[in-house]
Scaffold this active site. Sequence first.
Site, PDB file in Angstrom:
ATOM      1  N   ARG A  66      36.623  25.645  83.294  1.00  0.00           N
ATOM      2  CA  ARG A  66      37.796  25.059  83.065  1.00  0.00           C
ATOM      3  C   ARG A  66      37.488  23.450  82.581  1.00  0.00           C
ATOM      4  NH1 ARG A  66      38.515  27.633  88.093  1.00  0.00           N
ATOM      5  NH2 ARG A  66      40.031  29.246  88.004  1.00  0.00           N
ATOM      6  N   HIS A  84      37.673  33.144  89.404  1.00  0.00           N
ATOM      7  CA  HIS A  84      38.998  33.855  89.757  1.00  0.00           C
ATOM      8  C   HIS A  84      39.027  34.366  91.100  1.00  0.00           C
ATOM      9  CE1 HIS A  84      40.235  34.609  85.395  1.00  0.00           C
ATOM     10  NE2 HIS A  84      40.669  33.187  85.723  1.00  0.00           N
TER      11      HIS A  84
END
Length: 291
Positions: free
Chosen positions: A138, A261
Amino acid sequence: MEYLQIEKNASPYTVKYYLNDLETFFSFLNGEGIDQLNQPDQRTVRVFLTSLYNKQLSRRSVSRKISSLKSFYKFLERENMVLANPFMNITLPKKDKPIPGFLYKEELEKLFEVNDLSDPLGQRNQAILETLYGTGIRVSECEQLNIRDIDFSIGTLFVTGKGRKERYVPFGNFAEKALESYINDGRNKLLSKGKNSAESVFLNARGGALTARGIRLILNKMVEKAALTVHVHPHKLRHTFATHLLNEGADLRSVQELLGHENLSSTQIYTHVTKDHLREVYMNSHPRAHN
């Protein structure tokens, strides 16, 4: 705020959005003449939801507000400030699930060719691009990368993700070359312009730590130079990383680990495949695809 930051390990973005959601709710309560947190009941909540839909908010926004307020009332119950949670039995509206946008390999090639690799900023920009696409991290994780987080001996990054969850992410030859070139040359030149010895991997033109906003601006400039008509943001490179891995046969669990995740359902949005890939799989796999 303390509860979110310390006990829930919430990021500054999460705290900011939670507080915004609370302000929206308090503003609604004032309009209804309600001044005690234990007064709202399920009827109040339904009227509140109607007011949100009247503002034409997306399902995603409404869903987040309900989730924030449900969590807030759980906290109030724990602190014995209310007896019941009026949001407890409110079901979250089903979210729209847009297919994530990604870049084709031809578009990526153009991006990789725009930077001047003899220039410190060009070396930095190339390293950012190779890192984002080569690891799928990210933009917030990229911003927080420190020199000590890179292990060139085994080709991994030590990344701190959402909720301060830590993971190791491997990187390949292209990212390795770009990072080594930048760290051994361009970064030292940028560092000499700053007053402090920054630990951050990616530095701005003044030698300070580069922000997430700075990374987004750099990508936008690269897109302009490559004369691409597509909008490229850091998250699109993350989408591209995941899509390309799955299209080449990587399994979902491995991609989940790489992306950091918590739930597999978050990774499943990437199981869409391109029409070209679908046709290729069919032609290669189906017994009656060829004569």
